[in-house]
Design a protein around this motif. Structure first.
Motif, PDB file in Angstrom:
ATOM      1  N   GLN A 168      35.981  24.646  38.593  1.00 63.45           N
ATOM      2  CA  GLN A 168      37.391  25.011  38.744  1.00 63.45           C
ATOM      3  C   GLN A 168      37.503  26.187  39.723  1.00 63.45           C
ATOM      4  O   GLN A 168      36.712  27.130  39.662  1.00 63.45           O
ATOM      5  CB  GLN A 168      38.001  25.426  37.410  1.00 63.45           C
ATOM      6  CG  GLN A 168      37.934  24.374  36.326  1.00 63.45           C
ATOM      7  CD  GLN A 168      38.458  24.904  35.005  1.00 63.45           C
ATOM      8  OE1 GLN A 168      39.313  25.779  34.957  1.00 63.45           O
ATOM      9  NE2 GLN A 168      37.927  24.375  33.910  1.00 63.45           N
ATOM     10  N   THR A 169      38.486  26.126  40.605  1.00 65.97           N
ATOM     11  CA  THR A 169      38.709  27.244  41.521  1.00 65.97           C
ATOM     12  C   THR A 169      39.388  28.380  40.776  1.00 65.97           C
ATOM     13  O   THR A 169      40.413  28.180  40.115  1.00 65.97           O
ATOM     14  CB  THR A 169      39.576  26.812  42.714  1.00 65.97           C
ATOM     15  OG1 THR A 169      38.882  25.790  43.446  1.00 65.97           O
ATOM     16  CG2 THR A 169      39.844  27.991  43.641  1.00 65.97           C
ATOM     17  N   LEU A 213      27.663  29.112  44.051  1.00 69.46           N
ATOM     18  CA  LEU A 213      28.941  29.813  44.047  1.00 69.46           C
ATOM     19  C   LEU A 213      29.622  29.581  45.391  1.00 69.46           C
ATOM     20  O   LEU A 213      29.174  30.075  46.421  1.00 69.46           O
ATOM     21  CB  LEU A 213      28.725  31.307  43.793  1.00 69.46           C
ATOM     22  CG  LEU A 213      27.992  31.670  42.503  1.00 69.46           C
ATOM     23  CD1 LEU A 213      27.834  33.182  42.372  1.00 69.46           C
ATOM     24  CD2 LEU A 213      28.736  31.117  41.285  1.00 69.46           C
ATOM     25  N   LEU A 214      30.698  28.816  45.373  1.00 70.79           N
ATOM     26  CA  LEU A 214      31.371  28.437  46.605  1.00 70.79           C
ATOM     27  C   LEU A 214      32.602  29.299  46.842  1.00 70.79           C
ATOM     28  O   LEU A 214      33.326  29.645  45.906  1.00 70.79           O
ATOM     29  CB  LEU A 214      31.793  26.965  46.562  1.00 70.79           C
ATOM     30  CG  LEU A 214      30.704  25.924  46.280  1.00 70.79           C
ATOM     31  CD1 LEU A 214      31.302  24.527  46.357  1.00 70.79           C
ATOM     32  CD2 LEU A 214      29.555  26.060  47.265  1.00 70.79           C
ATOM     33  N   THR A 215      32.843  29.629  48.103  1.00 66.84           N
ATOM     34  CA  THR A 215      34.073  30.305  48.499  1.00 66.84           C
ATOM     35  C   THR A 215      35.114  29.250  48.842  1.00 66.84           C
ATOM     36  O   THR A 215      34.870  28.368  49.660  1.00 66.84           O
ATOM     37  CB  THR A 215      33.843  31.200  49.726  1.00 66.84           C
ATOM     38  OG1 THR A 215      32.880  32.211  49.395  1.00 66.84           O
ATOM     39  CG2 THR A 215      35.145  31.877  50.158  1.00 66.84           C
ATOM     40  N   VAL A 216      36.249  29.310  48.172  1.00 62.93           N
ATOM     41  CA  VAL A 216      37.367  28.412  48.484  1.00 62.93           C
ATOM     42  C   VAL A 216      38.335  29.211  49.337  1.00 62.93           C
ATOM     43  O   VAL A 216      39.087  30.046  48.823  1.00 62.93           O
ATOM     44  CB  VAL A 216      38.043  27.897  47.201  1.00 62.93           C
ATOM     45  CG1 VAL A 216      39.167  26.922  47.552  1.00 62.93           C
ATOM     46  CG2 VAL A 216      37.021  27.231  46.286  1.00 62.93           C
ATOM     47  N   ARG A 217      38.288  28.986  50.627  1.00 62.48           N
ATOM     48  CA  ARG A 217      39.028  29.825  51.581  1.00 62.48           C
ATOM     49  C   ARG A 217      40.518  29.859  51.256  1.00 62.48           C
ATOM     50  O   ARG A 217      41.156  28.830  51.044  1.00 62.48           O
ATOM     51  CB  ARG A 217      38.813  29.336  53.012  1.00 62.48           C
ATOM     52  CG  ARG A 217      37.369  29.488  53.478  1.00 62.48           C
ATOM     53  CD  ARG A 217      37.211  29.254  54.977  1.00 62.48           C
ATOM     54  NE  ARG A 217      35.823  29.416  55.396  1.00 62.48           N
ATOM     55  CZ  ARG A 217      35.240  30.577  55.635  1.00 62.48           C
ATOM     56  NH1 ARG A 217      35.941  31.694  55.494  1.00 62.48           N
ATOM     57  NH2 ARG A 217      33.977  30.637  56.008  1.00 62.48           N
ATOM     58  N   GLY A 218      41.033  31.071  51.240  1.00 66.75           N
ATOM     59  CA  GLY A 218      42.451  31.261  50.981  1.00 66.75           C
ATOM     60  C   GLY A 218      42.816  31.306  49.513  1.00 66.75           C
ATOM     61  O   GLY A 218      43.968  31.582  49.172  1.00 66.75           O
TER      62      GLY A 218
END
Length: 228
Positions: A168-169, A213-218
């Motif tokens: 989940q973001t 661990l992913l970066t969800v831009r914005g």
């Protein structure tokens, strides 16, 4: 690449196994004795191929120790094809039992199937898993491939938040609302960026390897079981 501990006292067979495993994309570690095998247990081993008859001890006893003290799955490789030996091996914690001689392609298929089963297990002790990282919520301890990971209190709380909302973001605002440092001070946006960077260095592998661990831009971040 999955790390495979090969505990086999026949040097020729050990070399053949290791070369074949390497060709299949595994990282093999060869141990000709139990003493050598124990030295590799802190190396993040994913699976152990274990002979029963070894020069310095009984493979059954070592298998039991792995079952009771680690989460490393075990496939016993042995010439002992009696039903009693097989029952004994499986009853003390072995995940599979393969008799010699064996076909390498069959062994590799069984290894891959076992690794999939292990990663799909859902613990009943409240632990949280993501990739090869585990949080034991009862003890507040973190492990990567069964090796302890030392985190600061803020790093632990951040990782716990990610794993509780895996896939989940989570927005930066949501993280900042929930994350406070040990003295009760609000964690600001710049501190959060630094915190995520430090956490990645501790729980992920080489920067060119898949990310957990992913970066969800914005928006923010999310934890996944690994993305290539």
């Amino acid at each position: 690449m999955d790390k495979i501990l090969v505990v086999e006292d026949n040097m020729e067979l050990s070399d053949t196994l290791c070369r074949s495993l390497q060709a299949e994309g595994f990282t093999p570690y060869a141990a000709l004795s139990l003493a050598q095998a124990r030295k590799y247990l802190d190396s993040g081993i994913d699976l152990c191929l274990l002979d029963i008859n070894l020069p310095d001890g009984d493979g059954f006893a070592f298998c039991r120790s792995l079952s009771e003290n680690t989460a490393i799955p075990v496939i016993l490789l042995t010439v002992r094809d009696g039903a009693q030996d097989m029952v004994q091996g499986l009853s003390i914690g072995a995940d599979d039992y393969v008799t010699k001689p064996f076909r390498m392609d069959v062994l590799v298929s069984r290894m891959r199937a076992l690794l999939r089963r292990v990663r799909n297990r859902r613990p009943e002790d409240g632990s949280l898993y993501c990739g090869d990282v585990c949080i034991n919520k009862k003890t507040s301890k973190v492990y990567k491939k069964d090796c302890p990971v030392k985190l600061t209190p803020n790093e632990y709380q951040l990782l716990l938040l990610f794993l509780e909302h895996k896939n989940q973001t989570i927005t930066r605002e949501q993280i900042l609302e929930k994350l406070w440092d040990v003295d009760g001070n609000y964690v600001n946006d710049n501190t959060l960026t630094t915190l995520v960077k430090r956490l990645r260095q501790k729980v992920e592998d080489h920067p060119q390897m898949p990310k957990m661990l992913l970066t969800v831009r914005g928006f923010g971040y999310k934890a996944v079981d690994y993305e290539g």
